[in-house]
Scaffold this active site. Sequence first.
Site, PDB file in Angstrom:
ATOM      1  N   LYS A 203     -30.811 -49.017  76.909  1.00 10.62           N
ATOM      2  CA  LYS A 203     -30.329 -47.643  76.720  1.00 10.62           C
ATOM      3  C   LYS A 203     -29.871 -47.003  78.025  1.00 10.62           C
ATOM      4  O   LYS A 203     -29.113 -46.039  78.010  1.00 10.62           O
ATOM      5  CB  LYS A 203     -31.421 -46.799  76.078  1.00 10.62           C
ATOM      6  CG  LYS A 203     -31.344 -46.890  74.557  1.00 10.62           C
ATOM      7  CD  LYS A 203     -32.543 -47.412  73.940  1.00 10.62           C
ATOM      8  CE  LYS A 203     -32.431 -47.440  72.434  1.00 10.62           C
ATOM      9  NZ  LYS A 203     -33.345 -48.435  71.876  1.00 10.62           N
TER      10      LYS A 203
HETATM   11  C1  LIG Z   1     -33.220 -49.247  70.910  1.00  7.60           C
HETATM   12  C2  LIG Z   1     -33.564 -50.664  71.050  1.00  7.60           C
HETATM   13  C3  LIG Z   1     -33.109 -51.619  70.136  1.00  7.60           C
HETATM   14  C4  LIG Z   1     -32.287 -51.246  68.928  1.00  7.60           C
HETATM   15  O1  LIG Z   1     -31.012 -50.748  69.268  1.00  7.60           O
HETATM   16  P1  LIG Z   1     -30.200 -49.872  68.187  1.00  7.60           P
HETATM   17  O2  LIG Z   1     -28.984 -49.411  68.900  1.00  7.60           O
HETATM   18  O3  LIG Z   1     -31.107 -48.740  67.827  1.00  7.60           O
HETATM   19  O4  LIG Z   1     -29.927 -50.758  67.043  1.00  7.60           O
HETATM   20  C5  LIG Z   1     -33.435 -52.949  70.355  1.00  7.60           C
HETATM   21  N1  LIG Z   1     -34.196 -53.310  71.396  1.00  7.60           N
HETATM   22  C6  LIG Z   1     -34.663 -52.424  72.294  1.00  7.60           C
HETATM   23  C7  LIG Z   1     -35.521 -52.890  73.414  1.00  7.60           C
HETATM   24  C8  LIG Z   1     -34.353 -51.072  72.158  1.00  7.60           C
HETATM   25  O5  LIG Z   1     -34.819 -50.202  73.058  1.00  7.60           O
END
Ligand SMILES: *Cc1c(COP(=O)(O)O)cnc(C)c1O
Length: 480
Positions: free
Chosen positions: A107
């Site tokens: 993120k």
């Molecule tokens: C948020 C997240 C996901 C999922 O991603 P999305 O965009 O919500 O599908 C997968 N793995 C990790 C470590 C995350 O932080």
Amino acid sequence: MLYRSTRSGLTASDLEAVLQGLAPDGGLYIDPTLAERPFDRKKCLTLTEKGMMGMILHHLLPSFEDMDALVEKAYEGKFENDRISPLVKCGDDYIMELFHGPTSAFKDVALSVLPHLVTAARRQLGKKDDILILTATSGDTGKAALEGFHDVDGTGIIVFYPEGGVSKVQYMQMATQSGKNVRVCAVRGNFDDCQRGVKKAFTALNDSRLSSANSINIGRLAPQVCYYFSAYSQLLALGEIEPDEMIDFVVPTGNFGDILAGYFAKLMGLPVGKLVCAANDNNVLSDFINTGVYDVHRPFIRTESPSMDILVSSNLERLLYLASGCDCEKVKGWMKELSSNGSYTVDAETLSNIRETFSAGFACQSESDAACKKAWDKGYLCDPHTSVALAVLEKLGRSERKTVVLSTASPYKFPMAVLRSVGGDCTGDEFEQMETLEKISGVKVPKNLSGLRSREILHRDVIDKDAVPAYVEKILREGM
Ligand SMILES: *Cc1c(COP(=O)(O)O)cnc(C)c1O
């Protein structure tokens, strides 16, 4: 007016879409013309990673002034190395590591940029009020958003996370966050309750000061398109693929934001074969892609991959819109059925459009643990979310195309689960476990995680799941 709501004819400029987050009718903003607007993919693939990011963001958000400078500033000193998303080989597959940012989760790639987009939109639109960012988190978005927005002038941020529903490290990351404009609040419920609460706050309060750092915000999704191009360009540079060769991606999926960005990359001309949606035990999405029935009537299971513990995946709505031929009446109907009955079924044509690009599978905890161990035996240490993706790739079988698995978090964020999978010694607290992992893997613990141990807990608010709008309203009224 490039952007439209998925639920009505409502339109917005890219600047407004970023500032609003969610459309006022409860829909998500999307550019229905993305596949038709020409994009010079070949040129994009010759650029540096930041160059690609600038060009892609300029294409998706054209009204923002001087995107290249904005990108430069956004990433200055944030990532461990010069490359934001390095590609590493594990057996015959490639793993794209997206976790070298300030909070060790993928993120960071988008949330390093989003605060700059929000402040630029605020400035260009001549808004005077401070913007209040609302964020629901299953664990990783919260910290990455706090890291991006803390002490950014003209903004405030509130993060809602499920009480007891995040890992110890994720909890420490959020609860110790400093900054004069931040609030972190636990919700007695799961991630879906947090997300529903935030969406309710948007529609019930209808306050133009509110925006979102979740992937419902197009400004959060847009930067994520970049690493699909980056993966492709790295494979080209390694001589692993020919120009125009199709490649597949496997994506550990929760709220469907990450994988949807891959679809945007495909619509912009990147040669993407399949996008494989990998789910954990909360396998609503994989069932949907395989059957066309979205049904949340099932137990919510807390797994070792908590960032994927989600039953209502917001961004699927954007895919439904595109796959149904931009039919907002249909989308609105399905979303209404979802909120009133907890399920909906799409028509055969929409499903077939989805399945042209997407395939899906899920891995239960033991399958995911086994995949983690198998990767470790090949010399690669991965986190429990990436393990889910590897397990699903194994279960579905490989295509004849080269495959890139997105690795979404550092293994050090989930030391206990990783140690258990690789058969290491799990004694001690999270920080001792990080040290054990460091010893056996030889990979250094990221500083942002090892430094957490001595930080003071600053946030202790806990509220009921129905109290999110009232909590937000009070802060809007009284300030932070
Ligand atoms: C948020 C997240 C996901 C999922 O991603 P999305 O965009 O919500 O599908 C997968 N793995 C990790 C470590 C995350 O932080």
